[in-house]
Write an enzyme that holds these catalytic residues in place. Structure first.
Site, mmCIF file in Angstrom:
data_model
loop_
_atom_site.group_PDB
_atom_site.id
_atom_site.type_symbol
_atom_site.label_atom_id
_atom_site.label_comp_id
_atom_site.label_asym_id
_atom_site.label_seq_id
_atom_site.Cartn_x
_atom_site.Cartn_y
_atom_site.Cartn_z
ATOM 1 N N GLY A 167 -3.282 -0.478 44.315
ATOM 2 C CA GLY A 167 -2.378 0.516 44.869
ATOM 3 C C GLY A 167 -2.924 1.895 44.562
ATOM 4 N N MET A 168 -3.354 2.626 45.587
ATOM 5 C CA MET A 168 -4.010 3.918 45.394
ATOM 6 C C MET A 168 -3.123 5.052 45.900
ATOM 7 S SD MET A 168 -7.991 2.962 46.119
ATOM 8 C CE MET A 168 -8.529 4.462 45.286
ATOM 9 N N SER A 169 -2.946 6.043 45.057
ATOM 10 C CA SER A 169 -2.029 7.150 45.359
ATOM 11 C C SER A 169 -2.740 8.397 45.845
ATOM 12 C CB SER A 169 -1.234 7.503 44.091
ATOM 13 O OG SER A 169 -2.123 8.004 43.095
ATOM 14 N N GLY A 170 -4.060 8.426 45.681
ATOM 15 C CA GLY A 170 -4.798 9.651 45.948
ATOM 16 C C GLY A 170 -5.084 10.428 44.682
ATOM 17 N N CYS A 187 11.729 2.617 41.927
ATOM 18 C CA CYS A 187 10.610 2.483 42.854
ATOM 19 C C CYS A 187 9.636 1.420 42.379
ATOM 20 C CB CYS A 187 9.896 3.822 43.014
ATOM 21 S SG CYS A 187 8.581 3.786 44.230
ATOM 22 N N GLY A 216 -2.702 2.355 38.678
ATOM 23 C CA GLY A 216 -3.223 3.299 37.697
ATOM 24 C C GLY A 216 -2.249 3.630 36.588
ATOM 25 N N CYS A 218 9.437 10.467 42.668
ATOM 26 C CA CYS A 218 8.527 9.384 43.050
ATOM 27 C C CYS A 218 8.397 9.283 44.571
ATOM 28 C CB CYS A 218 9.066 8.073 42.475
ATOM 29 S SG CYS A 218 8.084 6.622 42.855
#
Length: 359
Positions: free
Chosen positions: A9-12, A101, A125, A197
């Site tokens: 899961g990538m958030s940037g 969330c 992360g 979030c």
């Protein structure tokens, strides 16, 4: 570990980027997935943070050589997180959408999606760790005490934790930054995100006004003296001192929110950071969620009543209905209904529950 198929899961941000990089370096089959959970256009916001964050995800994945794509959970987020967030504020409580969330989106809808794509594990992360023993999974604090995020994962189940991985949980934040810089990751110096979030940074009162009508009312002391007007109980939380608009009247000390009367729409305030009205030694939660259930119904452990609070020594009494009563060794400042009380035994997060009553 042998080569595994892992969805990240990538958030940037830098933490999830380094998580993906480390897993790729270990030889795993890694895919980066970006979640879009908030519709900024529908909100009418001029912000484009989601688009910018996905650009960063794309740049990181291209750099480390892994496939990537995006998945949209805006409807699920609205139904399972944001609608509850609004109801809690309407009820005069102060919710924590990050905990919700994680339970309802990241480790539910998103986890299910990852498993459907054929992934064996889902990595994020988060700064926390896992212990696996005898078929059970323990949630452990991250090794960086300033970044530990186990508090936000306190409502996860064994089934949600079993396929989880937290590659940066053994690292300090500065180590994560150093790895990102050495690897040439485009987000190595990107600042950490703040705010709600998946919604991000907003002027909170203006944001909330879009969804809930404000109901101004009186601001009183506990003795009944009217000292000002509030803009709406939902905009204030226990212990708050900023934004009250009543200056240093009275003793000249700062004013603090100490109580809300939802029925009569009154906000109670008192002066002084050490006002007894700000402290409580006992609280009760809604039915408590245990990740690692205790063997006894009464036991000693530590508790955090908010993120980044040092662990507090407490005694816990589990009730027949699943609620818990928590007695603190030292009086606790501004324990807030709607927030989570999270219990620990050493590094092990036992679980969490929503604070419902104070004593």
């Amino acid at each position: 570990m042998e080569r595994k198929k892992i969805a990240v899961g990538m958030s940037g941000g830098v933490d999830s980027a380094v998580a993906a990089f480390l897993l790729k370096e270990q030889g795993h089959d890694v895919t980066g997935i970006f979640m879009k959970n908030w519709d900024e256009q529908a909100e009418g916001s001029e912000e484009c943070t989601a688009a910018e964050d996905f650009d960063d995800v794309r740049a990181v994945c291209d750099h480390i050589g892994i496939p990537y794509y995006t998945v949209n959970f805006t409807q699920e987020y609205w139904e399972r997180v944001f609608s509850i967030f609004l109801k809690e504020y309407q009820a005069g409580r102060t919710p924590n959408p990050d905990v919700l969330c994680n339970r309802e989106i990241k480790f539910a809808a998103f986890l299910d999606f990852c498993m459907q794509t054929g992934a064996e594990y889902m990595a994020t992360g988060h700064y926390c760790r896992l212990g696996r023993e005898n078929g059970k999974t323990q949630l452990l604090k991250g090794l960086d005490p300033g970044k530990d995020q186990s508090y936000f994962l306190c409502m996860l189940t064994q089934q949600q934790l079993a396929p989880a991985m937290f590659p940066v949980g053994d690292l300090q934040k500065e180590q994560v930054r150093a790895i990102a810089e050495k690897a040439g990751l485009p987000v190595a110096k990107k600042k950490d995100s703040t705010g709600i979030c998946f919604i991000g940074e907003r002027k909170f009162r203006e944001f909330l006004k879009q969804y809930l009508p404000a109901q101004p009312g009186e601001m009183r002391t506990l003795s009944g003296k009217v000292v000002g007007r509030h803009e709406g109980l939902m905009y204030y939380t226990l212990g708050q001192r900023r934004g009250l608009g009543i200056g240093g009247a009275g003793s000249g000390q700062r004013w603090f929110v100490v109580q809300k009367d939802l029925e009569h729409n009154i906000l109670y305030v008192e002066q002084g950071a050490d006002s007894p009205a700000l402290y409580s030694s006992r609280c009760k939660t809604e039915p408590f969620h245990f990740i690692s259930p205790p063997e006894q119904s009464e036991f000693a452990c530590t508790c955090r009543y908010r993120y980044r609070q040092p662990d507090q020594q407490v005694r816990v009494f589990v009730q027949e209905g699943g609620e818990v009563v928590i007695e603190s060794r030292e009086p606790q400042r501004a324990v807030t209904p709607g927030q989570y009380a999270v219990l620990y035994q050493g590094d092990v997060c036992l679980g969490g529950g929503v604070v419902s009553e104070l004593d």
